[in-house]
Design a protein around this motif. Sequence first.
Motif, PDB file in Angstrom:
ATOM      1  N   SER A   1       0.825  -1.201   0.000  1.00 33.78           N
ATOM      2  CA  SER A   1       0.000   0.000   0.000  1.00 33.78           C
ATOM      3  C   SER A   1       0.864   1.258   0.000  1.00 33.78           C
ATOM      4  CB  SER A   1      -0.922   0.004   1.225  1.00 33.78           C
ATOM      5  OG  SER A   1      -1.703   1.175   1.251  1.00 33.78           O
ATOM      6  N   ILE A   2       0.579   2.140  -0.961  1.00 35.50           N
ATOM      7  CA  ILE A   2       1.210   3.457  -1.008  1.00 35.50           C
ATOM      8  C   ILE A   2       0.196   4.441  -0.426  1.00 35.50           C
ATOM      9  CG2 ILE A   2       2.293   5.202  -2.472  1.00 35.50           C
ATOM     10  CD1 ILE A   2       2.686   2.968  -4.577  1.00 35.50           C
ATOM     11  N   ASN A   3       0.482   4.968   0.744  1.00 38.12           N
ATOM     12  CA  ASN A   3      -0.466   5.829   1.443  1.00 38.12           C
ATOM     13  C   ASN A   3      -0.160   7.302   1.168  1.00 38.12           C
ATOM     14  OD1 ASN A   3      -1.373   3.445   2.463  1.00 38.12           O
ATOM     15  ND2 ASN A   3      -0.595   3.763   4.526  1.00 38.12           N
ATOM     16  N   LEU A   4      -1.170   8.025   0.734  1.00 40.95           N
ATOM     17  CA  LEU A   4      -1.044   9.463   0.520  1.00 40.95           C
ATOM     18  C   LEU A   4      -1.832  10.173   1.613  1.00 40.95           C
ATOM     19  CD1 LEU A   4      -1.598   9.676  -3.350  1.00 40.95           C
ATOM     20  CD2 LEU A   4       0.552   9.481  -2.111  1.00 40.95           C
ATOM     21  N   ASP A   5      -1.139  10.840   2.526  1.00 38.78           N
ATOM     22  CA  ASP A   5      -1.772  11.604   3.599  1.00 38.78           C
ATOM     23  C   ASP A   5      -1.928  13.047   3.127  1.00 38.78           C
ATOM     24  OD1 ASP A   5      -1.814   9.402   5.342  1.00 38.78           O
ATOM     25  OD2 ASP A   5       0.249   9.779   5.954  1.00 38.78           O
ATOM     26  N   ILE A   6      -3.177  13.440   2.888  1.00 37.05           N
ATOM     27  CA  ILE A   6      -3.478  14.755   2.318  1.00 37.05           C
ATOM     28  C   ILE A   6      -4.068  15.634   3.422  1.00 37.05           C
ATOM     29  CG2 ILE A   6      -4.742  15.978   0.513  1.00 37.05           C
ATOM     30  CD1 ILE A   6      -4.853  13.323  -1.023  1.00 37.05           C
ATOM     31  N   SER A   7      -3.362  16.710   3.756  1.00 37.03           N
ATOM     32  CA  SER A   7      -3.792  17.624   4.822  1.00 37.03           C
ATOM     33  C   SER A   7      -3.923  19.033   4.262  1.00 37.03           C
ATOM     34  CB  SER A   7      -2.780  17.626   5.975  1.00 37.03           C
ATOM     35  OG  SER A   7      -2.582  16.323   6.477  1.00 37.03           O
ATOM     36  N   GLY A   8      -4.773  19.830   4.891  1.00 38.21           N
ATOM     37  CA  GLY A   8      -4.973  21.187   4.418  1.00 38.21           C
ATOM     38  C   GLY A   8      -5.715  22.029   5.419  1.00 38.21           C
ATOM     39  N   PRO A   9      -6.011  23.275   5.031  1.00 39.17           N
ATOM     40  CA  PRO A   9      -6.639  24.208   5.985  1.00 39.17           C
ATOM     41  C   PRO A   9      -8.104  23.927   6.235  1.00 39.17           C
ATOM     42  CG  PRO A   9      -6.376  25.242   3.830  1.00 39.17           C
ATOM     43  CD  PRO A   9      -5.704  23.912   3.740  1.00 39.17           C
TER      44      PRO A   9
ATOM     45  N   ASN B   1      -5.167   4.924   0.222  1.00 41.80           N
ATOM     46  CA  ASN B   1      -4.343   3.713   0.165  1.00 41.80           C
ATOM     47  C   ASN B   1      -4.371   3.208  -1.270  1.00 41.80           C
ATOM     48  OD1 ASN B   1      -6.157   3.211   3.039  1.00 41.80           O
ATOM     49  ND2 ASN B   1      -3.966   3.538   3.152  1.00 41.80           N
ATOM     50  N   VAL B   2      -3.301   3.428  -1.990  1.00 45.69           N
ATOM     51  CA  VAL B   2      -3.211   3.040  -3.397  1.00 45.69           C
ATOM     52  C   VAL B   2      -2.396   1.751  -3.491  1.00 45.69           C
ATOM     53  CG1 VAL B   2      -2.519   3.722  -5.713  1.00 45.69           C
ATOM     54  CG2 VAL B   2      -3.311   5.450  -4.080  1.00 45.69           C
ATOM     55  N   ILE B   3      -3.009   0.693  -3.985  1.00 47.37           N
ATOM     56  CA  ILE B   3      -2.329  -0.589  -4.160  1.00 47.37           C
ATOM     57  C   ILE B   3      -2.137  -0.818  -5.650  1.00 47.37           C
ATOM     58  CG2 ILE B   3      -2.403  -3.054  -3.687  1.00 47.37           C
ATOM     59  CD1 ILE B   3      -4.317  -2.442  -1.396  1.00 47.37           C
ATOM     60  N   PRO B   4      -0.910  -0.733  -6.157  1.00 46.20           N
ATOM     61  CA  PRO B   4      -0.678  -0.912  -7.591  1.00 46.20           C
ATOM     62  C   PRO B   4      -1.020  -2.330  -8.037  1.00 46.20           C
ATOM     63  CG  PRO B   4       1.258   0.007  -6.471  1.00 46.20           C
ATOM     64  CD  PRO B   4       0.327  -0.488  -5.417  1.00 46.20           C
TER      65      PRO B   4
ATOM     66  N   SER C   1       3.346   7.632   2.884  1.00 49.35           N
ATOM     67  CA  SER C   1       3.650   6.773   4.022  1.00 49.35           C
ATOM     68  C   SER C   1       3.230   5.345   3.675  1.00 49.35           C
ATOM     69  CB  SER C   1       2.930   7.272   5.280  1.00 49.35           C
ATOM     70  OG  SER C   1       1.524   7.267   5.091  1.00 49.35           O
ATOM     71  N   GLY C   2       3.122   4.521   4.693  1.00 47.85           N
ATOM     72  CA  GLY C   2       2.703   3.135   4.466  1.00 47.85           C
ATOM     73  C   GLY C   2       3.878   2.223   4.181  1.00 47.85           C
TER      74      GLY C   2
END
Length: 902
Positions: free
Chosen positions: A674-682, A822-825, A861-862
Amino acid sequence: MFAGIIRHGTLVAVITLILAILGTAAALRIPVQMIPDLETRTVTVETRWPGATPQDIEKEILIEQERYLRNVPNLTRMISSASFGASEIELEFPFGVDITEALIQINNALSQVSDYPRNVDEPRIVAASFSANAFMYFRISTLIGNPRELDIDLMRDFVEDRVRPRMEGVPGVSEVTVGGGAERQVQITVDELKLAQRGLSLLDLRDAITARNRDMSGGEIDSGKRSYLLRTLGRFEDLEELEQLVVSRTGDSLVRLSDVASVRQDHSRIRALSFVNGQRVLGLQVRRETGSNVIDIKRAMLKEVDAINREVLEPAGLRLDLTSDDARYVEASVANVWTNLAIGAVFASLVLFLFLRSSRATLVAVIGIPLCTIAAFMGLLIAGRTINVISLAGIAFAIGMTVDNSIVVLENIERHRRLGLNRFDSALKGVQEVWPAVLASTMTTILVFLPILFIEEEAGQLYSDVAIAISAAILASMLVAVTLVPTLSARMGFGVRETVADGSGNAPFGGRAGGWAGGIVGVVRWLVGSGVRRVLTILITVALSLWIILTLTPPAEYLPEGEEPKTFASMNAPPGYNLSEMEVIAKQIEGHFLPHVGAASDAFDAGEVSVPPIAFLNMQVSPTNVRIIAETVDPLHIEPLMDEITGFYEQFPGMRSFAAKGSIISSNDGGTRSINLDISGPDLVSIYRAANAAYERAREIFDNPRIQTQPRTLSLAQPLIQVRPDWNRAAELGLDTEAIGFTIASLTEGAYLDDFFLDDDKIDIYLYGSQGREPRLDELPNVMIHTPGGATLPLSGLATIEEAVDAGTVRRVDGRRTVTLNVIPPDDVPLETGVERVKVELLDAMRSSGELPSDVSVEISGASDQLDATRDALSGNFLIALLIIYLVLVAIFAHWGFPLLI
């Protein structure tokens, strides 16, 4: 030393047999489990607040708990989430941390939270690793035809009281959890009209109940020679006593609870449904104690289940059945090792006989295989490890390596026999000449695996068992080669035919001069015949090796998936769906897949149907998603089943699907890839916009990836009713927030009052309006509010009612609102390649196109993070191992240059 060993053949044989017997006995006592025990580095804090919205939970609970928890020493990551009625904070710590000390620090931090809202349960702290997950899954259902007409949802307490304790009594079981059904409630259903006629409010009812329902200790009192404990009893002992509670008194007029409300014992609102093979069930999950034997637990548990069915459940109209278990994979691995041992021994014997042309010499060489296998088990026992699929793989690997040392010693002994030495002298001379080489080979092999033991990361914890098993087997093979092989050779004639040998006793393959073996020897002699050719050979070899390393090394994966022929497939609904609507959808899904449970494979093999035969179909339904856990009859059919499930899910408008294979070494959501993309913002609008763009672009750059989002939906579309009181009007009427909020909660969802103790069980007391637990939205404006002055008016006369939308789940990472993809190729895209494509084709492209604003941050992450950490740890340890190997070889050969060539 070697001469003494060879002379005392009987003693050597006796010692070998004693060690083999003791080793076998020890091996039978090693615990057997699925995977090695992993270090616990994640602690979860769970807090329940029934009826609360995610927004209120975030403000009242999460933010306050985070304020103290972020100061816990060694904390590396904090993931918080709030959903309807519950919150969860997951605390991650680095490898090697003392989890007991961390638990103490977490408990101390939570104790600093000054106060929680009313009806918030005490936070529950859970520390567990993946290896401690449940490994056996049972279900309780009614008997065929449901002859007793039971409501399975109401049987949860019966199962908790009568079934769970017996299952937890099986040796080795640490915990059995019950899922599904509904908890018991004492429900007070008020008649608002009668209550208003008597000038009472719902707060008056609550205060009267809570004021009475408590016991108070009075210390102790002495009388003569005795000392008495003193208590004042106030708790309700039964429902009749609760009904007779005096709510108010005006002169001689009493108002009892039974005058304005009815009291009964029922169950809480059902918020999830569970089906196995189309039948409503309650689920039970079995967890083991650390170091226990899963195969022994399984056997004992199945016996106990038969007894429970016979003595408890069947007389009550119920039945307990095994749905699935992971112990069978361990059983298959054990059988596989023994099969490999037999096959490996046979093939090793055939190859050795082909070269040695002597059945006795072959016997001497292969006799070490079972001894080294026993030594591998002893190594695991001494190191405090278990028999599991990882350690068994190490033993299987070691089978073919254990004869190497014996072959070296045996070949040298045979060479001396060709030179004319007798059995004893050839055995002594043969082992004396090559034992340093055997020692060097053994030590270098062990030192190659040694760095794995010093890797604290998950990969090191998993595969250190492989290193221990192989090292123990190789070390034993060295001892066998320098003791047992020469001892046997001194007493056995190999029956080798006359062969053509050179002056050193060397003979070509098959005993004949020339041939391919002679050609190889000739090429080697030519290469070492001059200094120039020797240097060129070394340079070409080094250059070719570097070229292979740099150009042919495949992209890295973190860990093998350890796949099971099982899928975990979720269909996530848009915000606002309720359980009834999701149950309708679940029935359609069930109707599509249920006919294929236990079906023959002929129709699927012929291409007549698209669904392969299914072993079992476990479906869990909630207002937010439908989750299927299914297993195919043929393990090779799991991919077609996953594709069919996700394809069928996506036929429903607005639904997002995610499916992953089960794994024995990671979480069942593609954790090792799993390629985890943690997207944060205002703000959530920016975060969701960026997350949706990343979701769509990930589907473009990969061919049919599996993508999961946390939270499950990426839109602010959860319907939300907001009641805004006119506070000036409320002040005139003597009403405050508590009075208005409690009245609305009581007459809609129901409001918690207090606890009722029934024997040893604690049951919640809830207050409901006359419409019960299923109020209608259009009746909300007509909810009657009673004022302290005795007036009663509808809610619409006191407040405005607004309809809005918000998030159905609030998620935070390290204190910031965050969405994680969670992106699983696909399987043909390695993890390392996938990470690079995500960085370049997804993130860089989104920044270039403006889809990723500057105030929105994305972190990867991940598994990719864990891959980098493991690679760094391995690289450092590998360099240390190379240096140690070099120094060991220098000590053995007493030369600083020869080890460089080796």
